[in-house]
Design an enzyme around this catalytic site. Sequence first.
Site, PDB file in Angstrom:
ATOM      1  N   ASP A 197      -6.901  -0.195  -6.790  1.00  0.00           N
ATOM      2  CA  ASP A 197      -5.622   0.502  -6.821  1.00  0.00           C
ATOM      3  C   ASP A 197      -5.849   1.775  -7.627  1.00  0.00           C
ATOM      4  O   ASP A 197      -6.061   1.719  -8.839  1.00  0.00           O
ATOM      5  CB  ASP A 197      -4.569  -0.393  -7.479  1.00  0.00           C
ATOM      6  CG  ASP A 197      -3.184   0.231  -7.474  1.00  0.00           C
ATOM      7  OD1 ASP A 197      -3.072   1.475  -7.362  1.00  0.00           O
ATOM      8  OD2 ASP A 197      -2.202  -0.527  -7.607  1.00  0.00           O
ATOM      9  N   HIS A 198      -5.819   2.908  -6.968  1.00  0.00           N
ATOM     10  CA  HIS A 198      -6.133   4.171  -7.639  1.00  0.00           C
ATOM     11  C   HIS A 198      -5.054   4.616  -8.618  1.00  0.00           C
ATOM     12  O   HIS A 198      -5.256   5.568  -9.359  1.00  0.00           O
ATOM     13  CB  HIS A 198      -6.424   5.273  -6.606  1.00  0.00           C
ATOM     14  CG  HIS A 198      -7.751   5.103  -5.955  1.00  0.00           C
ATOM     15  ND1 HIS A 198      -8.900   5.653  -6.449  1.00  0.00           N
ATOM     16  CD2 HIS A 198      -8.121   4.398  -4.866  1.00  0.00           C
ATOM     17  CE1 HIS A 198      -9.918   5.322  -5.690  1.00  0.00           C
ATOM     18  NE2 HIS A 198      -9.474   4.553  -4.712  1.00  0.00           N
TER      19      HIS A 198
END
Length: 94
Positions: free
Chosen positions: A66-67
């Site tokens: 999850d950036h």
Amino acid sequence: EAKPADFEGGGATISNLGSYGVDRFQAILNPPQAAILAVGRLAKRPVVEGDNIVARLTLPLTLSVDHRVVDGVIAARFLQSITGYLESPLRLVL
């Protein structure tokens, strides 16, 4: 906009379908997880060494992150470290 509560209780997961004969796959990240490592089947595959093609054991790894939580460069370095330890396991004890 993401809030800290969106990630509370999250962490990282390893999903190993290789033990079921799956060659490779992309694992789906489920919030609040920050990362998931997909591990495929250990098998002999063709590898180029110099001008030759030889059979070598390879292990497909795919990392999804999850950036909003993990920077892509840090995730790539993490995957690079895992690969290094798998290729040279004595580094874990030295």
